[in-house]
Structures are given as C-alpha cells and as structure tokens.
Design a protein around this motif. Structure first.
Motif, PDB file in Angstrom:
ATOM      1  N   ILE A  87       1.308  -1.416   0.183  1.00  0.00           N
ATOM      2  CA  ILE A  87      -0.291   0.017  -0.484  1.00  0.00           C
ATOM      3  C   ILE A  87       1.098   0.919  -0.277  1.00  0.00           C
ATOM      4  CG2 ILE A  87      -2.283   1.320   1.220  1.00  0.00           C
ATOM      5  CD1 ILE A  87      -2.707  -1.436   2.280  1.00  0.00           C
ATOM      6  N   ILE A  88       1.950   0.863   0.973  1.00  0.00           N
ATOM      7  CA  ILE A  88       2.830   2.680   0.572  1.00  0.00           C
ATOM      8  C   ILE A  88       3.493   2.705  -0.765  1.00  0.00           C
ATOM      9  CG2 ILE A  88       5.333   3.388   1.269  1.00  0.00           C
ATOM     10  CD1 ILE A  88       4.366   1.764   4.449  1.00  0.00           C
ATOM     11  N   GLY A  89       3.706   1.349  -1.272  1.00  0.00           N
ATOM     12  CA  GLY A  89       4.121   1.663  -2.989  1.00  0.00           C
ATOM     13  C   GLY A  89       3.385   2.208  -3.322  1.00  0.00           C
ATOM     14  N   SER A  90       2.298   1.441  -3.397  1.00  0.00           N
ATOM     15  CA  SER A  90       1.080   1.799  -4.449  1.00  0.00           C
ATOM     16  C   SER A  90       0.685   3.198  -3.746  1.00  0.00           C
ATOM     17  CB  SER A  90      -0.422   1.237  -4.505  1.00  0.00           C
ATOM     18  OG  SER A  90      -0.992   1.219  -2.922  1.00  0.00           O
ATOM     19  N   ASN A  91       0.551   4.050  -3.349  1.00  0.00           N
ATOM     20  CA  ASN A  91       0.764   5.118  -2.549  1.00  0.00           C
ATOM     21  C   ASN A  91       1.510   6.336  -3.612  1.00  0.00           C
ATOM     22  OD1 ASN A  91       0.516   7.808  -0.788  1.00  0.00           O
ATOM     23  ND2 ASN A  91      -1.422   6.989  -0.496  1.00  0.00           N
ATOM     24  N   ILE A  92       3.024   5.610  -3.692  1.00  0.00           N
ATOM     25  CA  ILE A  92       4.228   7.007  -3.913  1.00  0.00           C
ATOM     26  C   ILE A  92       4.108   5.848  -5.949  1.00  0.00           C
ATOM     27  CG2 ILE A  92       6.182   6.759  -4.435  1.00  0.00           C
ATOM     28  CD1 ILE A  92       6.381   6.301  -1.065  1.00  0.00           C
TER      29      ILE A  92
END
Length: 216
Positions: A87-92
C-alpha cells in the motif's frame, strides 16, 4: 532463557519499531494521513512480529500449544507488514484506478496468505516469499522518490530498505558472528534494526512530500 542473543535482539528491534511508529503517528495530522498511517502500520507489525519472536526464542518451548499460537502470530504479523509495503508503494508510484486496484489485490493476497499460514504451512520461508515482492516494489518506489528529489533522507530510506533485504539474506544463509553468542538470527535483527531506522528517517521526509490529505 533459551536463545539469549536472539531474544534480546528481537526485543530491541521491537522496541525500536514501536518508538518510530509512535513518532510517525504523532505527525499524521501535518502530513499525508494515509501514507503516514501505513508507514506506522508497517513498523508496528514488524514490532509485533519481533516481540512475539523474542518470546518464542527466549521462553516458549517447541511442541507446545503456546509455541504454535505465538509462531502463527509472528507469521501473520509479517503478512501485515507485506500488506503495508504494497500500500505504501502504491501510494507513491500509482494514482487513481491503478492505485486502488493494487490495494485491493494486496488485501486479497493478505487474506489468502493469512488463511494459508494459519491452516497449512507456518514455515518462515513462506513469509519471506510473500514479503520479498512487496519489498522490491517498495524499493522501486523509494528509488523514484530519490531520483525526483535527490534528498539525503530519501537516500537513507533507499539504503535502509536495501539493508533489510541484506538482513534477510544473512538470516537465510545463516551468517553469524559467533555460533553460540551471536548467531545468524541475532545478526539479522541488528542489521534489520539499522535498516528500519534509516527507512524511518526517510519516511519522515516522504510523507511530507504530498499535501495533507483529508482523514477518512
């Protein structure tokens, strides 16, 4: 205490993760709330896994019900870390439909993983195999942030994540300093702690790159 070096380094790693998670939670109202929340979940889940792991290695004997429960809890917590990384990676990296789709797939993956490790296979390699693609994806996200900003804290996040991968390699290859007093699991925890602290330092910068988002 059964494995003193492993238990103590596990507890130290857990303490570090809880401290940095609280520090991130305290900044969530002045930065990207969603990104800050999931970074906090990432550190909290690693902290929980480490805390339970320290108890298992230090005090709980194998072939007992308590060991079974605790070990499943550890493996499940690593699954939460995996979900957080996706989720962090997708947000970035992503926006709109692509971001939403990857988040939903990450949730589905976590659900399948949780069912599998709770009911069928609790081998640590299963957790590593599930975690590694998410870490690589997050590494790509950190590379993007650093290339766009060239900021020292973004570089620290990148180096820190690479160190966590190196730590996992140390654990799997059973590289140690001393086979009795500082084995491969203890070294794994120390290298991981350094890496996670650097990721935290970078996270404090990354979550402030985006404008403050309204809370859900």
């Amino acid at each position: 205490m059964k494995e003193v070096d492993v238990a103590l380094t596990d507890y130290g790693l857990a303490l570090l993760c809880f401290i940095v998670a609280v520090a991130l939670i305290r900044t969530r109202y002045t930065s990207d709330h969603l990104l800050c929340t999931w970074f906090s979940v990432l550190f909290l889940s690693i902290g929980v896994a480490s805390g339970i792991g320290g108890t298992v290695h230090g005090f709980v004997h194998e072939d007992t019900l308590l060991h079974t429960i605790f070990w499943r809890g550890t493996i499940l917590a690593i699954g939460v870390s995996t979900l957080s990384a996706w989720i962090i990676g997708s947000n970035i990296l992503l926006k709109g439909l692509a971001q939403k789709t990857l988040r939903n797939l990450a949730i589905v993956n976590f659900t399948i993983y949780a069912g599998y490790v709770l009911c069928f296979n609790q081998d640590f390699l299963v957790a590593v195999a599930n975690y590694l693609p998410a870490v690589i994806f997050l590494l790509v996200a950190f590379i993007k942030v650093y290339r766009q900003t060239l900021h020292p804290l973004a570089f620290l996040a990148l180096v820190g994540l690479i160190l966590t991968i190196l730590a996992a390699a140390i654990q799997q290859l059973e590289i140690d300093i001393h086979p009795r007093y500082f084995g491969h699991n203890a070294l794994y925890h120390v290298v991981q702690a350094v890496g996670l602290y650097l990721v935290f330092r970078g996270a404090t910068f990354i979550i402030k790159l985006r404008p403050r988002q309204p809370q859900p």
